[in-house]
Design a protein around this motif. Structure first.
Motif, short mmCIF file in Angstrom:
data_model
loop_
_atom_site.label_atom_id
_atom_site.label_comp_id
_atom_site.label_asym_id
_atom_site.label_seq_id
_atom_site.Cartn_x
_atom_site.Cartn_y
_atom_site.Cartn_z
N GLN A 27 0.82 -1.21 0.00
CA GLN A 27 0.00 0.00 0.00
C GLN A 27 0.86 1.26 0.00
OE1 GLN A 27 -2.89 0.17 3.14
NE2 GLN A 27 -3.83 2.01 2.34
N GLY A 28 1.99 1.22 0.66
CA GLY A 28 2.88 2.37 0.69
C GLY A 28 3.80 2.47 -0.51
N LYS A 29 3.72 1.51 -1.41
CA LYS A 29 4.63 1.47 -2.55
C LYS A 29 3.95 1.71 -3.90
CE LYS A 29 7.58 -1.77 -0.10
NZ LYS A 29 8.24 -3.08 -0.09
N VAL A 30 2.64 1.89 -3.91
CA VAL A 30 1.91 2.02 -5.18
C VAL A 30 1.69 3.47 -5.60
CG1 VAL A 30 0.77 -0.21 -4.94
CG2 VAL A 30 -0.36 1.85 -4.08
N TRP A 31 2.29 4.40 -4.91
CA TRP A 31 2.04 5.81 -5.20
C TRP A 31 2.41 6.18 -6.64
CZ3 TRP A 31 6.27 8.93 -6.25
CH2 TRP A 31 7.51 8.41 -5.92
N LEU A 32 3.42 5.57 -7.23
CA LEU A 32 3.75 5.86 -8.62
C LEU A 32 2.78 5.17 -9.59
CD1 LEU A 32 7.65 5.79 -8.96
CD2 LEU A 32 6.10 7.64 -9.59
N CYS A 33 2.24 4.05 -9.18
CA CYS A 33 1.35 3.27 -10.04
C CYS A 33 0.02 3.98 -10.28
CB CYS A 33 1.07 1.90 -9.41
SG CYS A 33 2.54 0.97 -8.92
N VAL A 34 -0.49 4.62 -9.23
CA VAL A 34 -1.84 5.19 -9.31
C VAL A 34 -1.94 6.35 -10.29
CG1 VAL A 34 -2.42 4.45 -6.98
CG2 VAL A 34 -1.54 6.75 -7.32
N GLY A 35 -0.83 6.98 -10.61
CA GLY A 35 -0.85 8.09 -11.56
C GLY A 35 -1.38 7.69 -12.92
N CYS A 36 -1.29 6.42 -13.25
CA CYS A 36 -1.80 5.92 -14.54
C CYS A 36 -2.84 4.81 -14.35
CB CYS A 36 -0.67 5.38 -15.40
SG CYS A 36 0.55 6.61 -15.88
N ASP B 134 9.80 -5.19 -3.27
CA ASP B 134 8.83 -4.16 -3.68
C ASP B 134 7.85 -4.72 -4.70
OD1 ASP B 134 10.15 -2.24 -2.11
OD2 ASP B 134 11.35 -1.52 -3.80
N MET B 135 8.37 -5.45 -5.68
CA MET B 135 7.51 -6.02 -6.73
C MET B 135 6.51 -7.01 -6.14
SD MET B 135 10.15 -6.63 -9.84
CE MET B 135 11.56 -5.57 -9.98
N ALA B 136 6.97 -7.84 -5.23
CA ALA B 136 6.08 -8.82 -4.59
C ALA B 136 5.01 -8.12 -3.76
CB ALA B 136 6.89 -9.79 -3.72
N ASP B 137 5.40 -7.07 -3.04
CA ASP B 137 4.44 -6.32 -2.22
C ASP B 137 3.40 -5.62 -3.08
OD1 ASP B 137 5.84 -7.09 0.07
OD2 ASP B 137 6.93 -5.20 0.24
N ILE B 138 3.83 -5.00 -4.17
CA ILE B 138 2.90 -4.33 -5.08
C ILE B 138 1.96 -5.35 -5.70
CG2 ILE B 138 2.76 -3.09 -7.28
CD1 ILE B 138 5.38 -1.62 -6.36
N GLY B 139 2.48 -6.49 -6.08
CA GLY B 139 1.64 -7.55 -6.65
C GLY B 139 0.57 -7.99 -5.67
N GLU B 140 0.95 -8.20 -4.42
CA GLU B 140 -0.02 -8.62 -3.40
C GLU B 140 -1.05 -7.53 -3.13
OE1 GLU B 140 -0.60 -11.51 -1.95
OE2 GLU B 140 1.07 -12.45 -2.99
N TYR B 141 -0.60 -6.28 -3.12
CA TYR B 141 -1.54 -5.18 -2.90
C TYR B 141 -2.63 -5.18 -3.98
CZ TYR B 141 -3.64 -0.64 -2.61
OH TYR B 141 -4.58 0.37 -2.52
N TYR B 142 -2.21 -5.23 -5.23
CA TYR B 142 -3.19 -5.19 -6.32
C TYR B 142 -4.03 -6.46 -6.40
CZ TYR B 142 -1.91 -0.64 -8.03
OH TYR B 142 -1.72 0.71 -8.13
#
Length: 121
Positions: free
Chosen positions: A36-45, A100-108
């Motif tokens: 959740q704290g690592k997706v800030w760049l992802c949400v822009g798109c 980071d990649m694993a955490d972002i994957g789990e978040y989404y």
């Protein structure tokens, strides 16, 4: 003879080091909470419905909420390695660790259509 022995030892050390890296990458466990704290760049798109990026080509940016966690981590890794071709994604993925990649994957992966309204999905 000494030169040959030294080269053999260096090759063995490099082999052990590289095999250890692949074992570490396979053992990474993602955390949706950490993601959740690592997706800030992802949400822009990825959080904008029907968003289209126009560089290098017009490209419909997918909504990734609910996507498989391993797929997301694998895609990010492929962007980082240059196996997938998109300059923006490659730059972003290049700054991410395997964790980071694993955490972002789990978040989404836990974001679904029935999730509460969440601007980060």
């Amino acid at each position: 003879m000494k030169k040959h022995l030294l080269l053999t030892q260096l090759a063995l050390c490099a082999g052990f080091a590289l095999s250890n890296l692949s074992v570490q990458a396979a053992d990474v466990q993602g955390s949706a909470k950490a993601g959740q704290g690592k997706v800030w760049l992802c949400v822009g798109c990825h959080a904008i419905p029907d968003y289209r990026a126009d560089y290098p080509f017009v490209y419909k940016v997918p909504m990734i909420g609910g996507q498989n966690a391993a797929y997301i981590a694998s895609a990010l890794s492929a962007y980082k390695k240059g196996e997938r071709k998109h300059p923006t994604m490659r730059a972003i993925a290049g700054s991410l660790s395997d964790q980071d990649m694993a955490d972002i994957g789990e978040y989404y992966a836990v974001q679904t259509a029935t999730s509460p309204s969440n601007p980060l999905k």
